[in-house]
Design a protein around this motif. Structure first.
Motif, PDB file in Angstrom:
ATOM      1  N   HIS A 391      10.349  -8.613   9.768  1.00 61.08           N
ATOM      2  CA  HIS A 391      10.281  -7.126   9.800  1.00 61.08           C
ATOM      3  C   HIS A 391      10.950  -6.531   8.555  1.00 61.08           C
ATOM      4  CE1 HIS A 391       8.296  -7.229  13.662  1.00 61.08           C
ATOM      5  NE2 HIS A 391       9.209  -8.140  14.119  1.00 61.08           N
ATOM      6  N   SER A 392      10.502  -5.759   7.838  1.00 63.45           N
ATOM      7  CA  SER A 392      11.003  -4.960   6.413  1.00 63.45           C
ATOM      8  C   SER A 392      10.613  -3.535   6.428  1.00 63.45           C
ATOM      9  CB  SER A 392      10.838  -5.769   5.054  1.00 63.45           C
ATOM     10  OG  SER A 392      11.092  -7.169   5.399  1.00 63.45           O
ATOM     11  N   LEU A 393      11.616  -2.860   6.057  1.00 61.92           N
ATOM     12  CA  LEU A 393      11.504  -1.483   5.554  1.00 61.92           C
ATOM     13  C   LEU A 393      11.686  -1.444   4.036  1.00 61.92           C
ATOM     14  CD1 LEU A 393      13.276   0.290   8.415  1.00 61.92           C
ATOM     15  CD2 LEU A 393      11.047  -0.072   8.382  1.00 61.92           C
ATOM     16  N   PHE A 394      10.680  -0.646   3.517  1.00 65.78           N
ATOM     17  CA  PHE A 394      10.954  -0.266   1.962  1.00 65.78           C
ATOM     18  C   PHE A 394      10.864   1.279   1.587  1.00 65.78           C
ATOM     19  CE2 PHE A 394       6.507  -1.861   2.645  1.00 65.78           C
ATOM     20  CZ  PHE A 394       5.805  -0.628   2.149  1.00 65.78           C
ATOM     21  N   GLN A 424       8.387   7.742  -1.264  1.00 66.08           N
ATOM     22  CA  GLN A 424       7.476   6.762  -0.512  1.00 66.08           C
ATOM     23  C   GLN A 424       8.431   5.935   0.552  1.00 66.08           C
ATOM     24  OE1 GLN A 424       6.093   3.756  -3.187  1.00 66.08           O
ATOM     25  NE2 GLN A 424       4.367   3.336  -1.875  1.00 66.08           N
ATOM     26  N   ALA A 425       7.919   5.981   1.572  1.00 65.96           N
ATOM     27  CA  ALA A 425       8.487   4.960   2.674  1.00 65.96           C
ATOM     28  C   ALA A 425       7.321   4.271   3.347  1.00 65.96           C
ATOM     29  CB  ALA A 425       8.894   5.941   3.621  1.00 65.96           C
ATOM     30  N   GLY A 426       7.833   2.876   3.573  1.00 64.31           N
ATOM     31  CA  GLY A 426       6.724   1.891   4.109  1.00 64.31           C
ATOM     32  C   GLY A 426       7.474   0.938   4.891  1.00 64.31           C
ATOM     33  N   TYR A 427       6.491  -0.119   5.586  1.00 60.44           N
ATOM     34  CA  TYR A 427       7.107  -1.174   6.417  1.00 60.44           C
ATOM     35  C   TYR A 427       6.199  -2.336   6.339  1.00 60.44           C
ATOM     36  CZ  TYR A 427       6.888  -4.037  10.751  1.00 60.44           C
ATOM     37  OH  TYR A 427       6.637  -4.907  11.637  1.00 60.44           O
ATOM     38  N   ALA A 428       6.822  -3.439   6.391  1.00 64.04           N
ATOM     39  CA  ALA A 428       5.931  -4.750   6.354  1.00 64.04           C
ATOM     40  C   ALA A 428       6.328  -5.592   7.354  1.00 64.04           C
ATOM     41  CB  ALA A 428       6.247  -5.202   4.871  1.00 64.04           C
ATOM     42  N   TRP A 429       5.360  -6.360   7.824  1.00 65.04           N
ATOM     43  CA  TRP A 429       5.545  -7.561   8.738  1.00 65.04           C
ATOM     44  C   TRP A 429       5.000  -8.579   7.987  1.00 65.04           C
ATOM     45  CZ3 TRP A 429       1.686 -10.656  10.821  1.00 65.04           C
ATOM     46  CH2 TRP A 429       2.122 -11.775  11.738  1.00 65.04           C
ATOM     47  N   ASN A 430       5.725  -9.857   8.117  1.00 61.43           N
ATOM     48  CA  ASN A 430       5.476 -10.925   7.530  1.00 61.43           C
ATOM     49  C   ASN A 430       5.467 -12.291   8.259  1.00 61.43           C
ATOM     50  OD1 ASN A 430       7.705 -13.107   6.002  1.00 61.43           O
ATOM     51  ND2 ASN A 430       8.396 -11.061   6.315  1.00 61.43           N
ATOM     52  N   THR A 431       4.775 -13.394   8.142  1.00 63.77           N
ATOM     53  CA  THR A 431       4.915 -14.545   8.821  1.00 63.77           C
ATOM     54  C   THR A 431       4.402 -15.819   7.848  1.00 63.77           C
ATOM     55  OG1 THR A 431       4.414 -15.453  10.755  1.00 63.77           O
ATOM     56  CG2 THR A 431       2.681 -14.331   9.848  1.00 63.77           C
ATOM     57  N   PRO A 432       4.806 -16.944   8.181  1.00 63.45           N
ATOM     58  CA  PRO A 432       4.314 -18.084   7.497  1.00 63.45           C
ATOM     59  C   PRO A 432       3.294 -18.477   8.088  1.00 63.45           C
ATOM     60  CG  PRO A 432       6.414 -18.687   8.796  1.00 63.45           C
ATOM     61  CD  PRO A 432       6.263 -17.375   8.703  1.00 63.45           C
ATOM     62  N   VAL A 446       3.697   5.676   3.088  1.00 67.97           N
ATOM     63  CA  VAL A 446       3.131   6.868   3.035  1.00 67.97           C
ATOM     64  C   VAL A 446       3.951   7.514   1.869  1.00 67.97           C
ATOM     65  CG1 VAL A 446       3.191   9.118   4.357  1.00 67.97           C
ATOM     66  CG2 VAL A 446       2.767   7.271   5.601  1.00 67.97           C
ATOM     67  N   ASN A 447       3.178   8.520   1.270  1.00 67.86           N
ATOM     68  CA  ASN A 447       3.632   9.123  -0.118  1.00 67.86           C
ATOM     69  C   ASN A 447       3.717  10.748   0.169  1.00 67.86           C
ATOM     70  OD1 ASN A 447       3.384   6.675  -1.427  1.00 67.86           O
ATOM     71  ND2 ASN A 447       1.509   7.287  -1.987  1.00 67.86           N
ATOM     72  N   LEU A 448       4.758  11.247  -0.391  1.00 70.16           N
ATOM     73  CA  LEU A 448       5.026  12.650  -0.395  1.00 70.16           C
ATOM     74  C   LEU A 448       5.377  13.037  -1.871  1.00 70.16           C
ATOM     75  CD1 LEU A 448       6.596  13.677   3.008  1.00 70.16           C
ATOM     76  CD2 LEU A 448       4.297  13.681   2.561  1.00 70.16           C
ATOM     77  N   TYR A 449       4.950  14.383  -2.340  1.00 73.55           N
ATOM     78  CA  TYR A 449       5.315  14.683  -3.740  1.00 73.55           C
ATOM     79  C   TYR A 449       5.701  16.076  -3.634  1.00 73.55           C
ATOM     80  CZ  TYR A 449       1.907  10.920  -4.551  1.00 73.55           C
ATOM     81  OH  TYR A 449       1.266   9.706  -4.667  1.00 73.55           O
TER      82      TYR A 449
END
Length: 476
Positions: A391-394, A424-432, A446-449
């Motif tokens: 689990h990652s946030l970016f 901009q803020a986001g989330y990612a889930w990864n798996t092999p 999601v983006n705001l301007y």
């Protein structure tokens, strides 16, 4: 029909290196923080002796306290480790230099060693170490407001490289390819982004597709003293020594599905037709200069444009520890933009990168001075934080002065610079997937301007957007 072709071609691009490397013996997997500088073929006398890492508790091992110079590695058969391996080993220090403070980014740029090299597949073929890394990403983006748009599209990238030790020198052959030319010349929505053209018209609020050939280059490093070397890099398609490493190579932007709207301030030269770079490399410093073609790629994304050497740049990089990398650079670009053919550009950039394994961050500044014309500045900050291995946030914050948002020459706002901020803020889930090097990542942002009120009639009061993605990649 064009979307199906784009997705199918991109999937083929991501899958092809698996078949390419399936028949070759895999090179050894290196421990994090101990990247080998040069490919070395396992010796015949060690064949059959296998080191079993599966029973080791690497988290409890004190690597810092080990006397690596006194360890006998001769009994290890690294060729038996059929596991995912780093895709780009540092290629211009001696194999015994385990305190390498950097890894290679795009072109000849440096990044902190603690972010780790890009992962993928390694294989040995005689004296050559071969590498493959790639990904294909399916996206859905929806940008709200009068200038917004929504689209399902696919992006892709394939990197192939070969490296060999020449005894006091190292030769690396590099290529990077994309099948994004299969999409429309208008690319995909990216609100407040500008740069390049489609059908002779300026691309505004869109991100252009990448070219088929993103890099076709070679690098030769020659040792001149312990820990010091000179190098020559270049080819028909490459990246000059200008700006930070391109966004798709920065760990701080690893999961971010959207290119920066400041792309044409920081790293638009990552695809340049004609590059020659020479430099001096030390573990903590690198000084280099480039001659290259200043004009950005045209709308014909499938071919190779005529190389030229009409522009120049210089860059100084500093990597004081494995956690930090910084650069300052300046360049002169001759007629970089098709629609501003009478303008040259002087571009100055500075950036700092930090990585500690779980967190990667970049802060950068750029000023491009059009000649004749105004000086337009941009700021960028981006971060990726791995909460867990899955689990990652970016996030990313950009602020830019852009005078290309109103392309209509009859509009009184044409050529007026507006300062735009994108958050901009986001989330990612990864798996092999299985035991191999293929990974799946799912996520979104999601983006705001923030913008001047003068643009309300064009963009609406509160434009915003989001992007969802699914990515298959060789390596994480």
């Amino acid at each position: 029909m064009s979307f199906r072709l784009n997705v199918a071609a991109s999937l083929l691009a991501a899958a092809s290196p698996v078949a390419l490397f399936a028949q070759a013996p895999m090179a050894g997997r290196e421990h994090a923080g101990h990247q080998s500088a040069s490919p070395v073929t396992p010796s015949a006398e060690n064949a059959g002796e296998t080191m079993d890492h599966s029973t080791m508790d690497h988290g409890a091992m004190d690597h810092a306290g080990m006397n690596h110079s006194g360890m006998d590695h001769s009994g290890m058969d690294h060729a038996q480790h059929n596991a995912e391996a780093p895709a780009s080993a540092p290629n211009h220090i001696h194999p015994t230099d385990t305190a390498q403070p950097y890894v290679d980014g795009s072109g000849t740029a440096r990044l902190p060693a603690a972010q780790g090299p890009m992962s993928g597949l390694h294989a040995m073929s005689g004296d050559w170490m071969l590498m493959a890394h790639g990904n294909v990403q399916l996206n859905y983006t929806d940008h709200k407001g009068p200038r917004g748009d929504d689209l399902v599209y696919a992006t892709s990238m394939l990197m192939l490289a070969a490296e060999r030790d020449l005894g006091g020198a190292r030769l690396t052959l590099r290529s990077m390819l994309s099948l994004e030319p299969t999409m429309s010349a208008r690319g995909y929505p990216n609100l407040f982004a500008t740069g390049e053209t489609a059908g002779g018209a300026a691309l505004v609020d869109r991100q252009h597709p990448h070219d088929l050939f993103m890099e076709l280059a070679a690098r030769l490093d020659v040792d001149i003293a312990p820990g010091a070397s000179v190098f020559l890099y270049g080819g028909p398609v490459g990246e000059p020594a200008l700006g930070p490493s391109a966004f798709m190579h920065r760990a701080s932007a690893h999961y971010n599905p959207e290119p920066p709207i400041t792309h044409h301030w920081f790293d638009s030269t990552h695809i340049t037709y004609g590059v020659v770079t020479a430099g001096v490399a030390l573990p903590q410093w690198q000084l280099e200069g480039s001659a290259f073609r200043g004009r950005e790629p045209d709308e014909e994304r499938w071919g190779i444009e005529t190389p030229k050497l009409d522009s120049w740049s210089v860059r100084l990089s500093w990597t004081p520890t494995p956690n930090w990398a910084a650069q300052v650079s300046h360049g002169f670009l001759k007629n970089p933009e098709t629609l501003h053919g009478d303008q040259n550009e002087h571009r100055t950039t500075a950036s700092v990168h930090y990585a500690d394994g779980a967190l990667s961050a970049t802060a950068a500044f750029s000023a491009k001075n059009r000649d004749p014309g105004d000086t337009l500045t941009a700021w960028l900050g981006e971060i990726t934080y791995d909460l867990t291995p899955r689990h990652s946030l970016f996030g990313r914050v950009e602020n830019v002065a852009n005078d290309e948002l109103i392309p209509d020459h009859d509009d009184p706002l044409h050529d007026v610079p507006f300062r735009i901020t994108k958050m901009q803020a986001g989330y990612a889930w990864n798996t092999p997937i299985g035991d191999g090097p293929v990974h799946l990542a799912l996520g979104g942002s999601v983006n705001l301007y923030a913008k001047p009120a003068a643009l309300d009639a064009v963009y609406g009061d509160n434009p915003w957007g989001y992007t969802l993605f699914a990515r298959l990649s060789l390596g994480r």
